[in-house]
Structures are given as C-alpha cells and as structure tokens.
Design an enzyme around this catalytic site. Structure first.
Site, PDB file in Angstrom:
ATOM      1  N   GLU A   1      59.608  -3.023 -18.509  1.00 50.57           N
ATOM      2  CA  GLU A   1      59.357  -3.489 -19.873  1.00 50.57           C
ATOM      3  C   GLU A   1      57.989  -2.990 -20.336  1.00 50.57           C
ATOM      4  O   GLU A   1      56.974  -3.315 -19.725  1.00 50.57           O
ATOM      5  CB  GLU A   1      59.404  -5.014 -19.937  1.00 50.57           C
ATOM      6  CG  GLU A   1      58.914  -5.627 -21.229  1.00 50.57           C
ATOM      7  CD  GLU A   1      59.644  -5.113 -22.457  1.00 50.57           C
ATOM      8  OE1 GLU A   1      58.967  -4.664 -23.398  1.00 50.57           O
ATOM      9  OE2 GLU A   1      60.897  -5.157 -22.469  1.00 50.57           O
TER      10      GLU A   1
ATOM     11  N   CYS B   1      71.333 -11.710 -34.540  1.00 47.35           N
ATOM     12  CA  CYS B   1      71.309 -12.931 -35.363  1.00 47.35           C
ATOM     13  C   CYS B   1      71.935 -12.670 -36.722  1.00 47.35           C
ATOM     14  O   CYS B   1      71.256 -12.594 -37.749  1.00 47.35           O
ATOM     15  CB  CYS B   1      69.886 -13.455 -35.523  1.00 47.35           C
ATOM     16  SG  CYS B   1      69.815 -15.135 -36.184  1.00 47.35           S
TER      17      CYS B   1
ATOM     18  N   LYS C   1      75.432 -11.305 -31.687  1.00 47.89           N
ATOM     19  CA  LYS C   1      74.279 -11.012 -30.833  1.00 47.89           C
ATOM     20  C   LYS C   1      73.195 -12.071 -31.081  1.00 47.89           C
ATOM     21  O   LYS C   1      72.392 -11.964 -32.014  1.00 47.89           O
ATOM     22  CB  LYS C   1      73.759  -9.609 -31.127  1.00 47.89           C
ATOM     23  CG  LYS C   1      74.801  -8.513 -30.845  1.00 47.89           C
ATOM     24  CD  LYS C   1      74.265  -7.131 -31.162  1.00 47.89           C
ATOM     25  CE  LYS C   1      75.328  -6.065 -30.939  1.00 47.89           C
ATOM     26  NZ  LYS C   1      75.802  -5.969 -29.541  1.00 47.89           N
TER      27      LYS C   1
ATOM     28  N   CYS D   1      75.103 -19.790 -33.891  1.00 51.51           N
ATOM     29  CA  CYS D   1      74.254 -19.321 -34.985  1.00 51.51           C
ATOM     30  C   CYS D   1      73.773 -20.531 -35.780  1.00 51.51           C
ATOM     31  O   CYS D   1      74.556 -21.139 -36.510  1.00 51.51           O
ATOM     32  CB  CYS D   1      75.034 -18.363 -35.886  1.00 51.51           C
ATOM     33  SG  CYS D   1      74.007 -17.580 -37.144  1.00 51.51           S
TER      34      CYS D   1
END
Length: 404
Positions: free
Chosen positions: A41, A167, A312, A347
C-alpha cells in the site's frame, strides 16, 4: 547470482491494497494465527470514505474520516509502501512500481478502483472552481459544503456516471442534503435542482426506489433518468446531459455542479490476465460465492475491484472479508473452499439532516435487514445517528481490528 536472476522474496499471504478490504482481511488473518502477511500500500493516509457525503452536507468534519495508514495496519503485518504495477498469476508474482518482484503463496487483491476524472471531457479541468465540486475527493468535500451554504438562487446539478461506482447512493444523497438545507433556509423555491441518474430507476430495490422518488418530489428535484453528464464547459458553466434512451442532449447552465466521475479498475489490473473479459471497466474476475479467481484459485478478490453483481460498499466488504479469510485458510490447510458470500450489501441513504433509510439487500435484490424490529425502509432519525456515529466506530474499532 545477479539481481536480475535472483529468486524473488516469498510471502505466504500478499495483500494488495491497504484500504477497507485489505486491512480487514489482514486483521482477520492475524487473529486466525497467520504470521506471514505482507501488505502492499503506497498511501500514508487512510480514509473512512462513507463520511465524505456528510462532510459535503455540512454534517461532519473531514478530520473525523482520517487516520494514518500506520495506525490501522494490524500489528505483525509487514507493510511495503509501494504501488503494485503488474501481476503474473502463473508465476505467482506481483511487480511493484519500483520494479521489485514479490512471490506469493496466496494473493488477496483489494486495491480499490480508479476515479476517471478525464472520462467526462472538461470535468478534470473544471473541478474545484467555478462552481464544480465532488465528494469523491476528500479535499473537495468541504468545498461542496461551502458551495451549498453560500447558494441562494440559481441552478444546482448533481450527476452520476454509467457503470459500477463506489457507494452508488452517494451521488444522490448529497442532492437531498443540499435541498433540505436550502428548504430550511427558505431559499429552495429559488433554486432549480436537477439530479442526473443513468439508471432507469433511482434505486434497484423497488421499496427504496419508491421512497427516494417521494424524497425527490418533496424537494421539487427534477430527476433525469437514463441520463448522464457527457461534457462540461467550466468557463461557460454549462453541462451537457445526454439522454441514453434516444441520444438527445440538453445543455444546462449551472451555478453549482456536483459531479461523480466514471470509475474503473486500476490499469495494471484492467490490462492484465486477471481482469474479467465480461467487464468493460476492467474489474477482476471472481467467483461470486467463494471470491476466488476462477482460473487461479490462489487469488482472492474483494472490495471495489471485484466484478461482482452487487453494490460497491464498505458493508459489502464487511461480509466479503470473512469469506475470503475462511476460504484462504481452508486452502492453506488443504481443505476445499466452503464459505459463501450471498451478495449482501448496504447503502445508507441520507435523505435529510438527521433522516436516513438503510437499504440492505443481496444478489437477488431482496431486502436483507440486519437490525431486528426496525423498519429501515422509511426515513428514520436513529439511522442517521447510526451513520454519523455508530458506523464510523464500528469501522475503526470493529472491522479494521478484525472483530466485526
């Protein structure tokens, strides 16, 4: 032996990506007793991105969403601060941007997706000034709130691109927060609000779509379904909206434009051997239940980069991570992959200050509520407090610790 022919260093478990998915899997593997875990990362910051919508709506400070990467990496996990550049699943190696080659026994792919600001002509150049903003960039979320707070009249346009995005409710949630603020300030009638959505409905699950349709009507929002932002002239403050049903275009002059960019897999994956040929966005092929790559079972895929028929979201990752860990551990022990992911995602649909719907559903778009005795298909104040305070706490103290 020369460096060119040296055997690359081997890693029992190599995780690409230190966001929500990568850290959650690393923490769960550590709690399961795995000692040799390497995390690839490059970023030194870690964001809780679901909070950015509330930052843009003036309901949370940006600092509440921020931690350093070092703070969230589980103890005992080796952190390589490099970016992945290529993967060879046959040789079982990952090559970094610096040219380092890493060998792996098991690979977990969780690098997230790529925001394609250049995917809409004119958007990248206009972003951040002249009334154009986006909550999909941390530094611009506070600007969104400033623009909303200062607006008294004119036209506000909120857009969502075609294709899977992280999102998926966020592009319209900020429209509702803005409209609610303008209503309370007594200026809503002087502001034309346009919401541009590429889908045929506001939400794929009918019960929540009906609720959002009522929310849009309440605020007088003009909804453009099956439509998309296709060109932006920042100097003229003009947005071209294309109707995908007949190809017709409409030019809207805006005073405020909140744009969400097209999104796709990182290029090194999209152009590589693990990409799903069925995905025009380059997302990685994965078995929808075991989350293993069908052609390379040593590779596990989760989070935004996985080509799965579900939204997602961080909530999806919370259910995917235990499946990845269980099946990875089974492979290390010589057992078949038995854990299954059912497509659960969630969501949180903020519709006003202190009001929210909680949409939870599975692969078949069936509601999958997780909170007993509460009707989360209607606007609730307690659900808003869950999003603002409960979910960030669950994220940092539960998910990222491998406990939830």
């Amino acid at each position: 032996m020369t460096p060119a022919t040296a055997t690359p260093p081997h890693h029992q478990v190599l995780i690409v990506g230190g966001g929500t998915a990568g850290i959650t899997v690393a923490a769960r593997l550590r709690r399961a007793g795995i000692r040799e875990i390497t995390l690839l990362e490059p970023s030194e910051t870690h964001w809780y991105q679901p909070l950015w919508t509330l930052v843009g709506g003036g309901q949370a400070p940006l600092r509440a969403a921020l931690r350093t990467e070092a703070d969230v990496i589980p103890p005992g996990v080796r952190w390589l601060r490099e970016r992945a550049a290529a993967v060879d699943p046959v040789a079982r190696t990952v090559t970094t941007a610096s040219g380092r080659v890493l060998s792996y026994g098991r690979l977990v792919l969780a690098p997230g997706l790529q925001l394609d600001w250049d995917g809409v002509p004119g958007l990248a150049k206009a972003l951040g000034h002249g009334g154009v903003t986006s909550n999909y960039r941390a530094d611009l979320a506070p600007l969104t709130w400033e623009m909303i707070r200062r607006m008294r009249r004119g036209t506000a346009v909120f857009t969502m691109p075609s294709g899977p995005v992280k999102c998926g409710g966020a592009p319209q949630k900020i429209a509702y927060l803005a409209a609610d603020y303008w209503r309370k300030r007594g200026v809503l009638d002087a502001i034309r609000t346009v919401l541009v959505i590429p889908e045929p409905v506001l939400f794929k699950v009918p019960v929540f779509s009906r609720a959002l349709e009522e929310t849009a009507r309440r605020y007088g929002i003009e909804v453009r379904l099956r439509s998309e932002l296709t060109h932006l002239d920042g100097a003229a403050r003009e947005a071209v909206i294309t109707d995908h049903t007949d190809g017709s275009t409409e030019t809207l002059r805006y005073d405020l434009l909140h744009a969400v960019p097209p999104q796709r897999a990182p290029e090194w994956l999209a152009d590589g051997p693990l990409a799903d040929p069925e995905s025009p966005y380059g997302y990685v092929k994965a078995d929808r239940e075991t989350l293993q790559h069908p052609d390379f079972p040593q590779v596990f895929v989760l989070g935004d980069v996985a080509n799965l028929p579900t939204s997602k979201t961080g909530a999806a990752i919370r259910k995917q991570a235990p499946v990845v860990v269980a099946n990875l551990l089974a492979g290390l022990r010589g057992r078949p992959a038995a854990a299954r992911y059912d497509g659960y995602t969630s969501c949180p649909l903020v519709t006003a200050r202190h009001k929210m719907l909680l949409a939870e559903f599975d692969y078949d778009l069936r509601p999958a509520p997780s909170i007993p005795l509460l009707d989360t298909t209607r606007e609730r104040t307690d659900m808003w407090f869950l999003k603002r305070y409960g979910l960030p706490r669950l994220y940092f103290n539960g998910m990222l610790k491998g406990r939830a």
